[in-house]
Every structure is written in structure tokens, then in C-alpha cells.
Design an enzyme around this catalytic site. Structure first.
Site, PDB file in Angstrom:
ATOM      1  CD  GLU A 103      -2.228  -1.164   3.024  1.00 21.77           C
ATOM      2  OE1 GLU A 103      -3.239  -1.805   3.047  1.00 21.77           O
ATOM      3  OE2 GLU A 103      -1.618  -0.495   3.841  1.00 21.77           O
ATOM      4  CB  CYS A 341       0.466   0.341   9.697  1.00 13.73           C
ATOM      5  SG  CYS A 341       1.778  -0.655   9.177  1.00 13.73           S
TER       6      CYS A 341
HETATM    7  S1  SF4 Z   1       4.893  -1.536  12.598  1.00 13.89           S
HETATM    8 FE1  SF4 Z   1       6.397  -3.071  12.932  1.00 13.89          FE
HETATM    9  S2  SF4 Z   1       5.396  -5.026  12.181  1.00 13.89           S
HETATM   10 FE2  SF4 Z   1       4.315  -3.040  11.486  1.00 13.89          FE
HETATM   11  S3  SF4 Z   1       5.121  -2.515   9.488  1.00 13.89           S
HETATM   12 FE3  SF4 Z   1       6.195  -1.454  11.033  1.00 13.89          FE
HETATM   13  S4  SF4 Z   1       8.097  -2.819  11.777  1.00 13.89           S
HETATM   14 FE4  SF4 Z   1       6.430  -4.200  10.535  1.00 13.89          FE
END
Ligand code: SF4
Length: 353
Positions: A103, A341
Site C-alpha cells: 500500500e 498500517c
Molecule cells: S509497525 Fe512493526 S510490524 Fe508493522 S510494518 Fe512497521 S515494523 Fe513491521
């Protein structure tokens, strides 16, 4: 059919060269018989002017255009879907070869138009607050696939800032990330200012050192808790790369002006936003030229954590300010389009799992 879907059939036997740097473009073009110097003209057409049809490339001769048509696919990978939030942010979903999804989120703010891109399809880091983590790792992205996340969106030429803060840990794919960022920053590429490009990492010492010493881009380190035991619960990487050692390395190799160093601090209600946390963060960062970005958690279904209230966010900011820490509150954007995310891509991973 989605208007952004790339014409895979048409390009199946051609070499995908969009996103190559000038050296690799030159190699590819010389191999098929194009004259030296063609790579610069081509880079300007496909990166700066976003023209992919050779018929419009007026400064190229006929035989060169024929060779390009015969051998190469000049277009980037286009997104397969886009979602638009009521707050103006957008989220693009890309599908790459081998059912790898990633994304990119576009975030307007005043005169800025920031694109947040992914460095990997999924992630191996297992952060407990992250939706991407719960769907595992599905492969690296090539530097060309990283470039496509900018090149493939309609707003490409208006993007002012790029942050590598989407799915994946950039330092686990550092060669590809740096190669892509160099195409973003190059005058023959997308000409985005180096100071407007930021890489966000959980922090690994040896790669951090390489990044600091060999790249011109800004650095953002995910902090999220100053206490090792709690940080291990939030971010398992703390067991092998403790934040104390990351900060020690940053003291040894300071990020000098005009580059910027920031720490990202995700605010999880009742978890990491106490006065003790504020005091410990201030102690840890004392004397380091840096900035702290406070990011209120964006809730997603199944999450163990709760977003903080506005009052909790303000209080924590005031507590940090009282200890001499400069902060910015980064408001969550695009909650209505699942901008947390990895949410959109996570859905696609579920579809193919
Ligand atoms: S927050 Fe942690 S698990 Fe999520 S994409 Fe970023 S590094 Fe990877």
C-alpha cells in the site's frame, strides 16, 4: 476492469525497466542497440514527464523508438484500487508479481503532499500494535516496485514529501529502498528534495550505521516505549536491537543538519502515556538533536489497544514539553478508509491465504 490495472498481457514478453536508475537504464538500452545517451532522454520522459508511449518521445529517433517498443515495458505498475477519505487522504493498493500486495498512502496537509510508501509486502517484525504484522511476510519489494508506488499514482508530479513508513521494515530491504529513493531524488528522476525524504525504522545497529554514513535522507526511529521490557512486548526487535543501543549509536554518529532525526511514538491509551514514560523518554533523548512525533493509535478490528483521547494526547505532550522534549502531534488520517498500517493489503492477503 479497474482503470488502474496494468496491461499485463501486452507487456508479458518485455523487460520491465520503469524505476531503474540511470546506470541500469543505460546498460539495458545499450544491450538492445540504442545509442549512448538515450537513457537520460528516456528517464526524463518516463519519470519527469510521465510519457510512456514512444510515439510522443520527440527527441528520439525512429530506430530507437522501435527498439524501445520491441524490448521494453516503460510503464510503472499501476495500483489496482484507491480509497479516498473524507479528510482528503487516499490509499492506493498495488498488486505485484506473485500475489504480493503493498500500500501507499497519500496525505495532503497545507502545501505539502506526502506519500507514505511500503518497503516490503507484509512484515517480519511482529509489532503487537500493527495489523500488517498479524498477516506475516509475503516477500521483498524490488526497488522498481517501490518506485511504482510513486510513479503509478495520478498525483505523482505533485508529491512533495516521501516517507518510507508503510508496510515492512525498510532496513530489512535497505539496498532496494536506497536505490528507489535515489531515483526519487535524482534530477533526471522525480527530483524530490533529499530533505523531503524520510526513512522510518525500528532500528538495527549495523544497518543504521550504514544508512547514516552513506545516505542523505532523514531518519525516523520507532520508539514507542523507553522501557525495555514493555518495548519488547510492543516490538520484539527490542530483544536483538535494544533502543538504548540505537540511541547510543545515534550519539556516536549524529544526524547532522540539514538532515533530520525524529522518533516516532505511537500513543496507546493507558499503556505508554504515563508521566514516568515522559520522564524516561526525556532522559533517553537528552542532548540528542531530535524531534518526537506523537501518533495517536488508529484502532483496527481485533486490536488489543485503544486510541488515546484528545485529553490524554495533550497531557502526554505537555509532560514531554515539561521535560524539554519538542514534539509534534501527528493526527491520525484516513480512519474511514482503513489507513492504519497495512489494513487494505491485509485484506488481500486474507483473500489469497
Ligand atoms: S509497525 Fe512493526 S510490524 Fe508493522 S510494518 Fe512497521 S515494523 Fe513491521
Amino acid at each position: 476492469m479497474c482503470p488502474y490495472m496494468s496491461d499485463i498481457e501486452d507487456n508479458i514478453n518485455k523487460k520491465f525497466i520503469h524505476g531503474l536508475d540511470i546506470h541500469d537504464l543505460s546498460q539495458a538500452l545499450l544491450e538492445v542497440g540504442c545509442s549512448p545517451g538515450t537513457e537520460l532522454k528516456l528517464a526524463v520522459w518516463i519519470y519527469r514527464k510521465r510519457i510512456f508511449r514512444t510515439g510522443a518521445m520527440s527527441n528520439m529517433n525512429k530506430s530507437c523508438r522501435r527498439l524501445l517498443d520491441e524490448h521494453f515495458s516503460l510503464e510503472p505498475v499501476w495500483p489496482i484500487s484507491v480509497s479516498e477519505s473524507t479528510d482528503g487522504s487516499k490509499k492506493y493498493l498495488f498488486r505485484f508479481h506473485g500475489n504480493r500486495y503493498a500500500e501507499a498512502a497519500l496525505i495532503p496537509s497545507g502545501k505539502r503532499l506526502t506519500l507514505c510508501i511500503s518497503s516490503q509486502a507484509g512484515c517480519q517484525m511482529g509489532c503487537s500494535f500493527c495489523q500488517t504484522a498479524s498477516h506475516g511476510f509475503h516477500g521483498q519489494l524490488s526497488h522498481q516496485e517501490i518506485v511504482s508506488q510513486l510513479a503509478g499514482i495520478p498525483e505523482c508530479s505533485r508529491v512533495t514529501h516521501v516517507v518510507v513508513m508503510g508496510m515492512g521494515e525498510p532496513f530489512n530491504n535497505l539496498d532496494a529502498v536506497l536505490k528507489a529513493l535515489d531515483v526519487f531524488a535524482a534530477p533526471w528522476g522525480f527530483a524530490i528534495g533529499k530533505r523531503n525524504i524520510t526513512v522510518s525504522t525500528v532500528g538495527f545497529s549495523e544497518k543504521l550505521e550504514r544508512f547514516i554514513l552513506s545516505s542523505p535522507y532523514n531518519l525516523a526511529v520507532s520508539l514507542h516505549s523507553p522501557f525495555s521490557i514493555q518495548r519488547q512486548e510492543l516490538m520484539p526487535v527490542e530483544k536483538i536491537a535494544p533502543i538504548e543501543s540505537v540511541v547510543a549509536l545515534l550519539r556516536q554518529h549524529p544526524i547532522l543538519k540539514p538532515r533530520r532525526l525524529s522518533f516516532e511514538y505511537l500513543l496507546l491509551s493507558g499503556v505508554n502515556n504515563t508521566q514516568q514514560h515522559a520522564v524516561a523518554v526525556a532522559g533517553m533523548l537528552k542532548g540528542l538533536r531530535c524531534h518526537v512525533n506523537l501518533i495517536p493509535f488508529n484502532w483496527f478490528p481485533g486490536s488489543l489497544y485503544k486510541p488515546p483521547s484528545d485529553a490524554e494526547v495533550q497531557l502526554f505532550r505537555d509532560q514531554l514539553a515539561g521535560c524539554g522534549v519538542t514534539t509534534t502531534i501527528r493526527n491520525s488520517r484516513g480512519a474511514d478508509i482503513e489507513a492504519a498500517c497495512g489494513l487494505l493489503a491485509a485484506r488481500r492477503f486474507q483473500d489469497v491465504e
